[in-house]
Write an enzyme that holds these catalytic residues in place. Structure first.
Site, mmCIF file in Angstrom:
data_model
loop_
_atom_site.group_PDB
_atom_site.id
_atom_site.type_symbol
_atom_site.label_atom_id
_atom_site.label_comp_id
_atom_site.label_asym_id
_atom_site.label_seq_id
_atom_site.Cartn_x
_atom_site.Cartn_y
_atom_site.Cartn_z
ATOM 1 N N GLU B 724 -4.805 74.540 -55.803
ATOM 2 C CA GLU B 724 -4.245 75.453 -56.714
ATOM 3 C C GLU B 724 -4.095 76.114 -55.372
ATOM 4 O O GLU B 724 -4.314 77.253 -56.385
ATOM 5 C CB GLU B 724 -4.126 75.959 -57.489
ATOM 6 N N ASP B 725 -4.595 76.783 -54.870
ATOM 7 C CA ASP B 725 -3.826 77.562 -53.770
ATOM 8 C C ASP B 725 -5.370 78.953 -53.405
ATOM 9 O O ASP B 725 -5.157 79.648 -53.463
ATOM 10 C CB ASP B 725 -2.912 79.044 -53.569
ATOM 11 N N ALA B 726 -6.668 78.215 -54.377
ATOM 12 C CA ALA B 726 -7.707 79.568 -54.319
ATOM 13 C C ALA B 726 -8.085 78.510 -52.496
ATOM 14 O O ALA B 726 -8.160 78.380 -51.916
ATOM 15 C CB ALA B 726 -8.605 78.335 -54.759
#
Lengths: 274, 1109
Positions: B724-726
């Site tokens: 999730e885009d981390a």
């Protein structure tokens, strides 16, 4: 287990082949070298005067990253030192002094060479004299006392003795001469310069350079190539910051592991298992 | 032909000469050089009735001094912008006006009178910075590369953002299809200095034409208005509209529907009856005349003798409406950029100055009347002027952005996050359209925006497409004189409208100057061609544009200010006029950009003239019909859009996201940050120039003030902490200083003076003072009451000790024998922050009160939750920091700094980032940056070959080993170098939790917001969940026990609130007295408040009590 030294370039670089070692075990040695072999680095900085444009905390951070010549035999880790004091004693800490003033017209660059070891510990000095720390304008001055201590990479990267510390699987590249027609595709395709074509046949020129990407195998139109790794054989590459000689890092890493094993065994003994 | 590099030299010449904020400087310069004088000439003078006769004061020339400041003691001295920023002063220059009193026709000596201060735009002609060398700028503490173009008001930097408006004095026709039958409408925003009205003409379904004029509540029949304007005969009206019988025929309903009026007088009376109903006839007629002169098409003039001109203009509108109805003409495109004008600082300040100056003159006249003029008129003129009026009101308008007449937000605080945010802010345009309405068309990108506005840089959400940014080479015109243009047109055979005979009217094509028909021509093509030739020769100002619009059968000549124009290379007979010699001369510095404009090699086109142009994108595309050649395709982008490498390979919304994010990146916002006292600022410790750069970066100075670092980025999942885009960071990289930054916050304390001569003082408050916080809070204060530099401070620590006199002197008399004591009003560090005192400044404001400014710095090391972004709209927070030995490694010893998740790519299509990664790797190997500008014709470097040469796979992928298990990763890993920006959203500024804490005074509920240590709202929807779940106890706990629980006393007899009287130890109900039956009732305090509020509105809320549970 068989060890063979491949390359030894000065004190700082070492590469060797180990046969009969599993990647898992080799990795624990690699990790020990990176994060558990102690080395000297500046830890506390007492800034007496800093009129430079660089903030104290940035200056201290830069000082910390300067690799220092480490004498592992005369110093101990602060947490293992008997003195138990906060500032440390001559067994667990070394003092370096920096006192530079910007002079003349232009910019004075402060180098690691200006970081002078205290007379009580003349051997704890920067590995290189040419590491720039900060630039001073005329009239600006830096005066500080730095306390170097042993530590491990676990806590901070400055205490890691190595720069490059990796291994690779031992590559074995073979050309099936009966199939090869010397088309040279493998030469073109290999970015590691493993092959050469002589007298209409491809030969392996540089086997150990191969990273086993398999590009040559899949591109060979005659299915004449094989590139595989030798099971449980690895090539190590160790390069240090200069704080410790490369061989010493390897040796210390084994010591760290051995110590851990000892602790484990003694714990087992205490529990009455052994 | 020439190469892209040659074009690049040309582009650089443009920017070296113009800079990036030319539009602001040009506009402001025009205002101070001509605009100011124009306003004063327009007013001319003022008449004052005095005892000794008639006094007239004539205004002469206005002059501007150098920026200065007036101290409290009345002395003044020159100021530098830095002093203004530090001392909260206004960077302004005095205005002097020559005034000549004429008493009863006798002229007296002319005096130069100080009339007030005008805020100075930095780097404008009246700012001394404009002709300083780099060394001089450094000496006065300025950033030598600061663009200027903003104001300093009370110490804060403010920009006047360009206002994008519909072009004034131009007819826009469209069809209103909202009703069952279409209504054909024409609108004119008629503007002249200081006045603005809107006239609307409608061709209604009944076929008749109506005019609505502001000030007249009803729509007037077109024919009546024409007659009132002096066109008496029906035939004259019809002929004025058009000589085409078909169009004339369409006028019939207008004549039929209009009342029978046969004279000018009657027509005026007709209008008068509608505007001043019920008044006497003379008054009615006067009102009608005033409306005709002042409200109708006032840009043509405001005297009765231009009525015929107005009639002609109205007739022209009517003609267009009929043409529109007949399909002879298309609707006007409101969003066409030819119909837009940009109002910058110059015109906006002129408006402001005019209204203030008017008021000031009124005030002066009043003062003169009051003063005894008998003695010395010459001196009293000086005395009668109150310069404070101008100074204050100018300052106030720019300081608040409040321009009067409901126009707010005209000026904004300059964004100083980093270099890009500053530049982009200075090139921003705002549309006055409402952001709550959809306005779909207005938000869309229009083809005429090409090269004028950035297609990428616009905010998301409500302001999307309404806030725009200028493209790199776009310029805004300043006004040019119309008279020389008219002369040229006459010499080119144009016939003025007044002198045109019938035949020319029928055959001729109308020539418009700034939207008004002024001439007829029989040979439009020839006219336009000859006109352009003259302009290229320098006989006409290059500011003037001409366009022949064949479809509309009109020639438009534009000289007005605010047109957005862009430079192009002129192509004649299939050959560009720009020759290699020119490029050579530019290279050697023998020639400048302006020389090329003068030579006619380069010309600026506005959106209208561009309709006539056939522009080749590259020299290769030039054909026989080509008229112009694009300078460089990447100049269609704006500031933020042009830092994206390989932008043309990205999915377009990603570029927009990046344009927004680039403004949040931490970098070097100014090189004089040491001297500046910004209220909050970030500073990146080891900024790097990107390895994959773009050409415009050089112009913007991004290389000298970068905002990011080149990081080794591997695309891997690695344990999933980057889902999730981390992003996963390498701890060793952070230890070694990656993405470190400093955060600065300013704390300020001013010593106010109070009535009665008491004042605040900066000192260590003594214990026992009202509001004393305890010794440990004053720990870092030195004897002077200010924190010592380089001392470490935590939240709540007092940084500036200050004491104030008691608010009400009488307050404590009774209680304290010693008389009133002082209060502690110290400034302390924000509760959630920490840091080191960085700098202290003690100074004095213009009002003479002492000001202490303390800058606190905090070292920010990246931690989990800090936000980062690449230059492709790929943002993410740190999800995990792995120690170096856990990171995957290649056999060459490369360990990534950052690991991003492969899922970030497929749906977002940011191919640019993949390219940047591989090109960055090649650049690192070669040891020099690579150009990644958008729209390059060819990429000189073949990355694959470079990588191959240095022993890497041409695909950019590498074999890696797992740092945790030690095993070889089966997949090849895509690894390369990507420029990452650290964004200023950090967890350290956001982390917040609360157990117990402050409550609001009014409701006794927990406070809101982190800064006040507030609680987390348990809102309506959360409440619904508990109700739905039936968790009554939890619900009561959240909404009552943990919030504003209160025990109220209620009288069971009357149902109103009662109370406990502690003196008599009784429960009292004031209504029931002895009959009272008072019970304690637990309720939320907010409910008690509601009961009392209802009572205050004369509603009687009675509580009916029942036996408790």
């Amino acid at each position: 287990m068989k060890i063979e030294i491949l390359e030894k370039e000065g004190e700082d670089k070492l590469s060797f082949v180990v046969r009969g070692i599993s990647p898992q075990f080799a990795n624990s040695i690699r990790r020990a070298m990176i994060a558990e072999v102690p080395v000297m680095a500046i830890d506390d900085v007492y800034i007496i005067e800093n009129t430079s444009v660089m903030y104290d905390e940035v200056l201290a951070h830069r000082l910390g990253l300067i690799p220092l010549k480490t004498d592992l035999d005369s110093y101990v880790l602060p947490e293992e030192c008997e003195c138990k004091s906060e500032t440390g004693c001559s067994r667990c800490s070394a003092i370096l002094v920096l006192d530079v003033e910007g002079t003349g017209e232009g910019v004075t660059t402060v180098y690691s060479g200006d970081l002078k070891p205290h007379e009580s510990n003349p051997d704890v000095k920067p590995v290189s004299d040419k590491i720039p720390i900060v630039k001073l304008a005329p009239g600006q001055r830096i005066r500080l006392e730095a306390y170097a201590r042993l530590g491990t990479g676990k806590k901070h990267a400055k205490w890691s003795p190595v720069t490059r510390c990796v291994y690779k699987y031992y590559p074995v590249v073979e050309v099936d001469e009966s199939r090869c027609d010397g088309c040279g595709i493998c030469v073109d395709v290999c970015h590691r310069d493993v092959f050469e074509v002589r007298d209409g046949k491809a030969y392996v020129k540089n086997q150990l350079r191969c990273d086993l990407c398999g590009e040559c195998v899949s591109r060979c139109p005659h299915d004449a190539l094989k590139a595989e790794w030798e099971k449980n054989s690895l090539i190590f590459f160790v390069e240090t910051t200069g704080a410790l000689p490369a061989w010493r890092v390897v040796v210390e890493a084994f010591r760290v592991l051995a110590k851990k094993c000892e602790i484990f065994l003694s714990q087992l003994g205490e529990l009455g298992v052994v | 032909m020439y190469t892209q590099d040659d074009m690049w030299i040309l582009m650089k010449a443009f920017f070296e000469e113009k800079g990036l904020v030319r539009q602001h400087l040009d506009s402001y310069n025009e205002f101070v050089e001509k605009g100011l004088q124009r306003v004063i000439d327009e007013i001319g003078g003022v008449e004052v009735p005095v005892e000794s006769g008639n006094l007239y004061i004539e205004f002469g020339e206005v002059t501007i001094g150098t920026p200065r400041v007036t101290e409290v003691d009345g002395s003044f001295h020159e100021v530098t912008p830095l002093e203004c920023r530090l001392r909260n002063l206004t960077y302004s220059a005095p205005l002097f006006l020559e005034m000549t009193p004429i008493l009863n026709g006798k002229k007296m000596t002319t005096k130069s009178v100080y009339i007030g201060n005008l805020p100075v735009m930095l780097k404008s002609k009246i700012c001394p910075l404009s002709d300083m060398s780099r060394e001089e700028l450094l000496a006065i503490g300025e950033d030598p590369d600061d663009p200027g173009g903003y104001f300093i008001i009370n110490g804060s930097e403010r920009v006047i953002v360009g206002l994008e408006d519909l072009a004034p004095n131009r007819v826009i026709i469209d069809i209103d299809r909202s009703g069952s039958r279409p209504v054909y409408r024409a609108k004119v925003f008629s503007t002249t200095v200081g006045f603005r009205t809107r006239v609307e003409v409608k061709l209604k379904p009944d076929g008749a034409i109506y005019v609505s004029i502001p000030g007249v509540s009803v729509e007037l029949p077109f024919v009546v208005v024409m007659k009132a304007l002096g066109v008496e005969k029906d035939s004259e009206i019809a002929e004025m509209v058009s000589l085409d019988p078909v169009i004339m025929g369409q006028l019939e309903p207008s004549f039929d529907k209009a009342p029978r009026i046969d004279s000018v007088e009657k027509a005026i009376t007709y209008i008068g009856n509608r505007v001043a109903y019920g008044q006497d006839e003379a008054r009615r007629r006067l009102r009608a005349c005033m409306i005709l002169d002042n409200n109708l098409l006032l840009h043509l003039g405001r005297s009765p003798d231009v009525r015929l001109k107005k009639a002609r203009y109205l007739a022209e509108i009517a003609c267009r409406l009929i043409q529109l109805k007949l399909g002879l003409r298309a609707e006007d495109d409101k969003d066409h950029y030819a119909n837009k004008r940009i109002r910058l600082a110059g015109p906006l300040l002129a408006d402001l100055f005019r209204s203030i100056f008017r008021d000031m003159i009124k005030d002066m006249a009043y003062q003169l009347e009051r003063l005894s003029v008998k003695k010395l008129i010459e001196e009293s003129v000086k005395l009668a002027i109150r310069p404070g009026i101008l100074t204050e009101r100018m300052q106030h308008a720019i300081a608040t952005g409040n321009w009067g007449r409901g126009r707010v937000g005209i000026s904004q605080l300059l964004d100083r996050t980093n270099l890009l945010s500053t530049l982009s802010h200075l090139r921003r345009l705002q549309s006055p359209l409402s952001r709550s309405q959809p306005n779909f068309e207005a938000r869309d990108l229009h083809s005429t925006h090409f090269g004028r506005l950035c297609p990428v840089e616009t905010p998301e959400g409500s302001n999307c497409g309404l806030v725009k940014n200028l493209a790199l080479m776009a310029t805004i015109s300043v006004s040019a004189d119309t008279e020389p243009v008219k002369k040229v047109l006459i010499s080119l055979g144009c016939v003025p409208v007044e002198k045109a005979d019938k035949e020319t009217c029928i055959k001729g094509i109308k020539v418009y100057i700034n939207g008004t028909v002024s001439f007829y021509t029989l040979d439009p093509e020839g006219l336009v061609r000859k006109f352009r030739r003259l302009r290229r020769k320098g006989r006409i100002s290059p500011e003037v544009n001409i366009a022949y619009l064949e479809a509309k059968r009109e020639v438009q000549v534009n000289c007005d200010a605010g047109r957005c124009r862009r430079p192009l290379i002129v192509v004649e007979n299939g050959k560009p006029l720009l020759k290699p010699e020119h490029i050579d001369a530019l290279k050697k510095g023998l020639m400048s950009w302006e020389d090329l404009v003068k030579l006619g090699v380069i010309e600026y086109l506005d959106a209208e003239e561009e309709e006539n142009a056939y522009i080749a994108l590259t020299p290769k595309d030039i054909g026989p019909e080509t008229t112009h050649l694009e300078i460089c395709p990447l100049t269609i982008l704006g500031i933020c859009g042009s830092i994206i490498p390989f932008a043309e390979h990205n999915h377009s919304p990603r570029n927009s996201y990046e344009a927004a994010m680039a403004k949040q990146a931490i970098g070097v916002y100014a090189t004089n940050y040491f001297l500046r006292m910004d209220s909050r600022a970030h500073f990146l410790h080891y900024p790097q120039r990107p390895l994959v750069e773009t050409k415009p970066m050089e112009i913007m100075g991004f290389h000298k003030r970068p905002a990011g670092q080149n990081m080794v980025v591997a695309v891997l999942t690695m344990g999933g902490y980057n889902m999730e885009d981390a992003i996963i960071f390498n701890k060793y990289s952070i230890d070694r200083g990656l993405a470190r930054s400093s955060f600065f916050r300013l704390y300020e304390a001013e010593c106010y003076q109070y009535l009665g001569g008491q004042r605040d003082s900066i000192e260590i408050p003594s214990s026992g003072m009202r509001g004393y916080r305890g010794d440990e809070y004053y720990r870092v204060l030195e004897e002077d009451g200010i924190a010592s530099v380089e001392s470490e401070v935590r939240g709540g620590d007092v940084i500036i000790g200050r004491t104030s006199p008691p608010r009400f002197i009488e307050e404590y008399r009774e209680l304290e024998a010693r008389g009133p004591s002082r209060r502690d009003t110290s400034v302390s560090l924000r509760p959630s922050e920490k840091g080191v005192v960085d700098a202290v400044i003690v100074t004095e404001t213009a009002q003479g009160s002492k000001v202490v400014k303390v800058r606190v710095r905090d070292n920010r090391i990246p931690e989990i939750g800090d936000k980062f972004a690449s230059r492709h709209g790929q943002k993410g927070v740190i999800g995990m920091i792995y120690p170096g030995e856990d990171m995957p490694f290649t056999e060459d010893g490369i360990v990534p700094d950052v690991i991003i998740n492969p899922h970030a790519f497929p749906s977002r299509m940011t191919v640019g980032q993949l390219l940047e990664s591989i090109f960055g790797k090649a650049a690192a190997l070669m040891g020099r940056p690579i150009d990644g500008s958008a729209f390059q014709e060819e990429r000189l470097e073949d990355v694959g070959a470079i990588l191959r040469r240095y022993g890497f796979k041409p695909s950019g992928r590498e074999i890696m080993y797992n740092g945790l298990t030690g095993e070889r990763l089966e997949a090849e890993v895509y690894i390369g170098i990507v420029y990452y920006q650290r964004l200023h959203h950090m967890v350290a500024d956001k982390i917040h939790a609360r157990a117990r804490g402050q409550v609001q005074m009014l409701t006794r509920q927990p406070t809101e917001g982190r800064a006040r240590g507030g609680g987390l709202r348990f809102g309506e929807m959360e409440r619904d969940c508990l109700i739905g779940y039936g968790a009554a106890m939890l619900l009561k706990d959240r909404m009552l026990e943990e919030s504003d629980k209160f025990v109220a006393y209620v009288c069971a007899n009357c149902g109103f609130l009662a109370y406990y009287d502690s003196r008599s130890g009784r429960y009292v109900c004031r209504l029931c007295g002895d009959n009272a039956r008072v019970y304690p009732v637990v309720m939320p305090y907010a409910f008690k408040l509601l009961l009392q509020e209802l009572m205050s509105m004369c509603v009687a809320p009675r509580l009916i009590l029942e036996e408790g549970m």
